[in-house]
Design an enzyme around this catalytic site. Structure first.
Site, PDB file in Angstrom:
ATOM      1  N   SER A   1       0.823  -1.213   0.000  1.00  0.00           N
ATOM      2  CA  SER A   1       0.000   0.000   0.000  1.00  0.00           C
ATOM      3  C   SER A   1       0.857   1.264   0.000  1.00  0.00           C
ATOM      4  O   SER A   1       2.045   1.232   0.325  1.00  0.00           O
ATOM      5  CB  SER A   1      -0.903  -0.001   1.229  1.00  0.00           C
ATOM      6  OG  SER A   1      -1.605  -1.209   1.287  1.00  0.00           O
TER       7      SER A   1
HETATM    8  C1  LIG Z   1      -3.353  -4.525  -0.053  1.00  0.00           C
HETATM    9  S1  LIG Z   1      -2.719  -6.132   0.032  1.00  0.00           S
HETATM   10  C2  LIG Z   1      -1.917  -6.166   1.609  1.00  0.00           C
HETATM   11  C3  LIG Z   1      -0.679  -5.363   1.746  1.00  0.00           C
HETATM   12  C4  LIG Z   1       0.235  -5.885   2.819  1.00  0.00           C
HETATM   13  N1  LIG Z   1      -0.276  -5.699   4.139  1.00  0.00           N
HETATM   14  C5  LIG Z   1       1.650  -5.379   2.673  1.00  0.00           C
HETATM   15  O1  LIG Z   1       2.215  -4.822   3.631  1.00  0.00           O
HETATM   16  O2  LIG Z   1       2.226  -5.570   1.592  1.00  0.00           O
HETATM   17  C6  LIG Z   1      -4.142  -7.137   0.408  1.00  0.00           C
HETATM   18  C7  LIG Z   1      -3.789  -8.594   0.603  1.00  0.00           C
HETATM   19  O3  LIG Z   1      -4.903  -9.273   1.136  1.00  0.00           O
HETATM   20  C8  LIG Z   1      -4.868 -10.601   0.661  1.00  0.00           C
HETATM   21  N2  LIG Z   1      -6.179 -11.226   0.882  1.00  0.00           N
HETATM   22  C9  LIG Z   1      -7.324 -11.069   0.165  1.00  0.00           C
HETATM   23  N3  LIG Z   1      -8.314 -11.803   0.700  1.00  0.00           N
HETATM   24  C10 LIG Z   1      -7.804 -12.439   1.778  1.00  0.00           C
HETATM   25  C11 LIG Z   1      -8.331 -13.335   2.726  1.00  0.00           C
HETATM   26  N4  LIG Z   1      -9.613 -13.733   2.671  1.00  0.00           N
HETATM   27  N5  LIG Z   1      -7.524 -13.785   3.703  1.00  0.00           N
HETATM   28  C12 LIG Z   1      -6.219 -13.400   3.772  1.00  0.00           C
HETATM   29  N6  LIG Z   1      -5.657 -12.551   2.884  1.00  0.00           N
HETATM   30  C13 LIG Z   1      -6.436 -12.069   1.910  1.00  0.00           C
HETATM   31  C14 LIG Z   1      -4.488 -10.431  -0.801  1.00  0.00           C
HETATM   32  O4  LIG Z   1      -4.011 -11.630  -1.358  1.00  0.00           O
HETATM   33  C15 LIG Z   1      -3.437  -9.324  -0.699  1.00  0.00           C
HETATM   34  O5  LIG Z   1      -2.141  -9.857  -0.614  1.00  0.00           O
END
Ligand SMILES: C[S@@+](CC[C@H](N)C(=O)[O-])C[C@H]1O[C@@H](n2cnc3c(N)ncnc32)[C@H](O)[C@@H]1O
Length: 400
Positions: free
Chosen positions: A96
């Site tokens: 992000s």
């Molecule tokens: C905006 S990114 C997160 C950024 C991260 N916190 C970083 O520091 O790079 C959102 C993440 O949520 C994950 N995601 C989506 N649905 C999910 C779920 N049901 N459970 C766990 N992770 C999930 C996606 O695969 C993605 O990697």
């Protein structure tokens, strides 16, 4: 310029200069090397498609983007690019925007010694920042995508933050390490999964981006009560990709939408009023569940285009053509729902009740579901309506 120390310092200076980087988090931001968490292949946007940018081929641009102000896309189409030629259509994971990361960490209000669960590990960068301040033993992070989780685990270990990264669906939380003092989701929800409340100790907090089909843009902080409920207020304006099982699938194929057979009317409500105004579109999203809005500008004529309102579940659509120097806009509606009428009614309601802003909304979670209410500014007295906007599923692919 590819020296990460220089670029990292510039990033810190920018964040500090804008007042966003508080002393509480500045040490963690200075210590955690962002570039060690970003994969060698990232994705950039060209002609509405996502194309790979490899570190080996363009180290300068790669490094500039890693330490730049924007989000860095690290995965498209759940790891399987949909467009021929290995191009991507949807962003499915990103590191992000640094200023959003710091704003969310501040809003999380996590103190040393607290136990935190992060949903959506992605690159592992945010988890490393948490681990730097709270200790790796107090941080658990859950990522649904196996390859991303594996990359994050490696990056965290290499950088000296070997915390627990669990490959699992984060909507279930992670019971073995509960209870948590804080849960932070870095993917948006339309409705908060109840396991997050059940796994947070009373008095603990849950911070998550939250949105509706119509409006993806609120950061909500919940406090968990002793009786197993949680009460949330909007504390910021962010737009994130939704959790995998809460994605919103809405698109428009104008060739399939026959205006000649649609119901016709007109309106004097401007497109800006129902789309550009944050407070109005937040309220419309609460009141018109399941309705997505898509803006399609005319590439050949400035300030001209079409607003589409779509509900794929009921096969309903409406559109409004807009152009400058007009005060009457033609409307077409089709399907069982009169989507424009619903949007316009919600907009007038929002004005009648005094144009409430985000601070007036309260979101309650109970084991039975989610309730959104409009409150008085300070007290929590409710006004005339209360709805459950958790009706929908399906992808929205924004992440800021
Ligand atoms: C905006 S990114 C997160 C950024 C991260 N916190 C970083 O520091 O790079 C959102 C993440 O949520 C994950 N995601 C989506 N649905 C999910 C779920 N049901 N459970 C766990 N992770 C999930 C996606 O695969 C993605 O990697």
């Amino acid at each position: 310029m590819t020296d990460p120390r220089v670029l990292s310092q510039q990033l810190l200076d920018r964040l500090a200069g804008s007042g966003e980087l508080t002393p509480v988090w500045s040490e963690a931001f200075a210590a955690v090397p962002r570039h060690q968490f970003i994969p060698d292949m990232i994705w950039t946007t060209h002609d509405a498609e996502l194309v790979p940018l490899r570190r080996a081929e363009n180290p300068q641009e790669w490094m500039q983007r890693v330490y730049g102000p924007a989000a860095v896309t690290v995965q498209v189409d759940d790891g399987h690019p949909l467009v021929p030629g290995r191009r991507g259509r949807y962003i499915t994971s990103s590191a992000s925007q640094p200023n959003v990361v710091v704003r969310m960490l501040d809003a999380l209000d996590a103190q040393p010694g607290m136990r935190v669960l992060e949903i959506g590990t992605g690159t592992g960068y945010n988890a490393a920042l948490l681990a730097h301040r709270l200790g790796g033993e107090n941080v658990t992070s859950v990522e649904i995508d196996r390859d991303l989780a594996e990359h994050a685990r490696r990056a965290l270990a290499t950088s000296g933050y070997p915390l627990a990264v669990i490959t699992a669906d984060g909507t279930r939380g992670y019971p073995p390490h509960a209870p948590y003092d804080r849960i932070m989701s870095t993917a948006a929800v339309q409705h908060v999964p109840y396991p997050w409340i059940a796994q947070t100790r009373p008095g603990g907090k849950i911070l998550t981006p939250w949105g509706t089909h119509y409006h993806n843009g609120a950061l909500v902080s919940f406090i968990v009560n002793r009786d197993g409920t949680a009460q949330g207020r909007i504390v910021g304006n962010v737009a994130f990709m939704f959790l995998r099982d809460q994605r919103i699938y809405a698109s428009v194929d104008d060739e399939e939408c026959d205006e000649t057979t649609a119901r016709k009317s007109q309106t004097t409500v401007t497109p800006y009023s129902v789309v550009g105004d944050y407070d109005a579109s937040l309220a419309i999203g609460m009141k018109v569940p399941g309705c997505s809005v898509i803006v399609v500008p005319d590439p050949t004529v400035e300030l001209t285009g079409t607003l589409w309102f779509v509900d794929p579940d009921t096969d309903s659509w409406a559109n409004m053509h807009y152009q400058p120097h007009t005060c009457v806009y033609p409307i077409h509606q089709s399907g069982p729902r009169n989507l424009w009428d619903e949007v316009e009614t919600a907009y007038h309601w929002w004005r009648q009740v005094g144009c409430p802003g985000p601070e007036r909304w309260q979101i309650m979670i109970t084991p039975e579901g989610q309730q959104v209410t409009l409150t008085e500014t300070s007290a929590l007295a409710t006004t005339e309506w209360s709805i459950d906007p958790m009706s929908a599923v399906g992808p929205d692919h924004r992440d800021r």
